[in-house]
Design an enzyme around this catalytic site. Structure first.
Site, PDB file in Angstrom:
ATOM      1  N   ASP A 117     -30.558 -21.929 -21.957  1.00 26.26           N
ATOM      2  CA  ASP A 117     -31.212 -20.984 -21.052  1.00 26.26           C
ATOM      3  C   ASP A 117     -32.032 -20.012 -21.895  1.00 26.26           C
ATOM      4  OD1 ASP A 117     -31.619 -19.552 -18.478  1.00 26.26           O
ATOM      5  OD2 ASP A 117     -30.480 -17.984 -19.495  1.00 26.26           O
ATOM      6  N   GLU A 199     -35.260 -25.641 -19.829  1.00 27.38           N
ATOM      7  CA  GLU A 199     -36.013 -25.369 -18.606  1.00 27.38           C
ATOM      8  C   GLU A 199     -37.503 -25.551 -18.879  1.00 27.38           C
ATOM      9  OE1 GLU A 199     -33.949 -21.729 -16.419  1.00 27.38           O
ATOM     10  OE2 GLU A 199     -34.180 -21.383 -18.564  1.00 27.38           O
ATOM     11  N   CYS A 256     -19.735 -24.866  -8.471  1.00 27.57           N
ATOM     12  CA  CYS A 256     -19.722 -25.513  -7.150  1.00 27.57           C
ATOM     13  C   CYS A 256     -21.116 -25.852  -6.625  1.00 27.57           C
ATOM     14  CB  CYS A 256     -19.001 -24.622  -6.134  1.00 27.57           C
ATOM     15  SG  CYS A 256     -19.862 -23.064  -5.787  1.00 27.57           S
ATOM     16  N   CYS A 272     -20.019 -15.981  -8.115  1.00 26.22           N
ATOM     17  CA  CYS A 272     -20.335 -16.905  -7.028  1.00 26.22           C
ATOM     18  C   CYS A 272     -19.745 -16.411  -5.709  1.00 26.22           C
ATOM     19  CB  CYS A 272     -19.807 -18.300  -7.350  1.00 26.22           C
ATOM     20  SG  CYS A 272     -20.171 -19.521  -6.063  1.00 26.22           S
ATOM     21  N   ASP A 282     -26.191 -15.765 -18.054  1.00 28.61           N
ATOM     22  CA  ASP A 282     -26.877 -16.724 -18.915  1.00 28.61           C
ATOM     23  C   ASP A 282     -25.995 -17.936 -19.213  1.00 28.61           C
ATOM     24  OD1 ASP A 282     -29.061 -15.082 -18.943  1.00 28.61           O
ATOM     25  OD2 ASP A 282     -28.624 -14.170 -20.883  1.00 28.61           O
TER      26      ASP A 282
END
Length: 309
Positions: A117, A199, A256, A272, A282
């Site tokens: 990342d 990315e 998830c 989450c 990160d």
């Protein structure tokens, strides 16, 4: 050649147009600091004596000594091929030689992928737990910016001399940082038999909207350079590398898969809203990038399988 190519491609308009007439009537000039290319007929290397022989307009100049590191000399002697460019930077002459280094065959069955990342606060965070903090680099850039502004405002001859002497210093410092980070990530991937997933941040500067005080950091962000360093270092040791879609990496839970922008509590915290997973933001993004990289690699392998008759 560039002018002819632009005319042929139609980039300068139709014949007789004002823009094309102006371009065709302008004399072709070369920058004084432009590189001078030499092929093997005009420039020869004597590795044992560590000298070069250069053909110039005043005749051939022989036994011109050159200096480089031990590793660079070994690479030069073993892999140099093609032309060499003579460039001048800040009063120092450099010979830039082309070296063709054979790539190591890429491991077709990596043992998973290391997700990377990329960011500004943390330059790079991997799914293996490595984090390259950007605090020191951002402070350095801020100091350099403030110093440049003071010298430019002063405007004296000594200030201009200092500005010229410090030119490209920040670029060299950033490039060195990116080399160190890329080397650590590639060594880890090679040691563990994993690939590297990144990315695809192409065009991010055009997509992101920031406050005025945040823009200098975004435009100074050297994510493309770091990705390039990772790519060529990975190729040299046969580590596979893939790029993944960066959409929702900061909002999706790596445990998830639930997406909610409210799960990103702040810059550093991810909680989450579905499964309750709590971790550094990160770290969460890098783990999702790793899973996405594995899926992209598997899809790419399937697409390369020949169809059965």
């Amino acid at each position: 050649m560039a002018l002819k190519a632009n005319i042929k491609a139609g980039n300068l308009g139709r014949p007789g147009s004002e823009r094309r007439t102006k371009a065709e009537g302008k004399p072709i000039a070369f920058r004084p600091e432009a590189a001078h290319p030499f092929d093997d007929r005009c420039l020869s290397w004597q590795y044992d004596a560590q000298t070069v022989s250069i053909w110039t307009t005043a005749g051939r100049i022989r036994k011109v000594r050159f200096a480089c590191s031990v590793d660079a000399f070994k690479m030069l002697r073993q892999y140099r091929k093609g032309e060499s460019d003579l460039v001048e930077r800040d009063g120092v002459l450099y010979l830039v030689a082309v070296c063709e280094i054979p790539e190591t065959p890429v491991d077709g069955n990596p043992d998973g992928f290391i997700g990377v990342d990329l960011g500004i606060v943390n330059i790079a965070t991997t799914s293996t737990g490595y984090r390259a903090a950007g605090r020191g680099l951002n402070r350095y850039r801020k100091r350099q910016l403030e110093l440049r502004q003071k010298l430019q405002a002063k405007g004296t001859k000594s200030a201009k001399r200092l500005l010229k002497r410090r030119r490209r210093k920040e670029q060299r410092h950033v490039a060195n940082q990116n080399h160190v980070i890329a080397k650590k990530i590639v060594i880890t991937a090679e040691r563990t038999g994993c690939g590297i997933a990144l990315e695809d941040l192409s065009g991010i500067r055009d997509r992101v909207r920031l406050r005025k005080d945040q823009r200098p950091q975004l435009h100074a962000w050297s994510f493309h350079q770091l990705a390039g360093f990772l790519e060529y270092k990975a190729k040299r040791v046969g580590v596979p590398q893939v790029y993944v879609d960066p959409a929702y990496t900061s909002q999706r839970c790596s445990e998830c898969g639930y997406i909610d922008r409210k799960s990103r509590v702040d810059q550093a915290t991810f909680a989450c809203r579905s499964c309750g997973a709590l971790m550094h933001a990160d770290d969460n993004a890098s783990r999702y990038v790793a899973r996405k990289g594995q899926a992209v690699w598997a899809a790419g392998r399937e697409s390369r399988v020949p169809a059965t008759g």
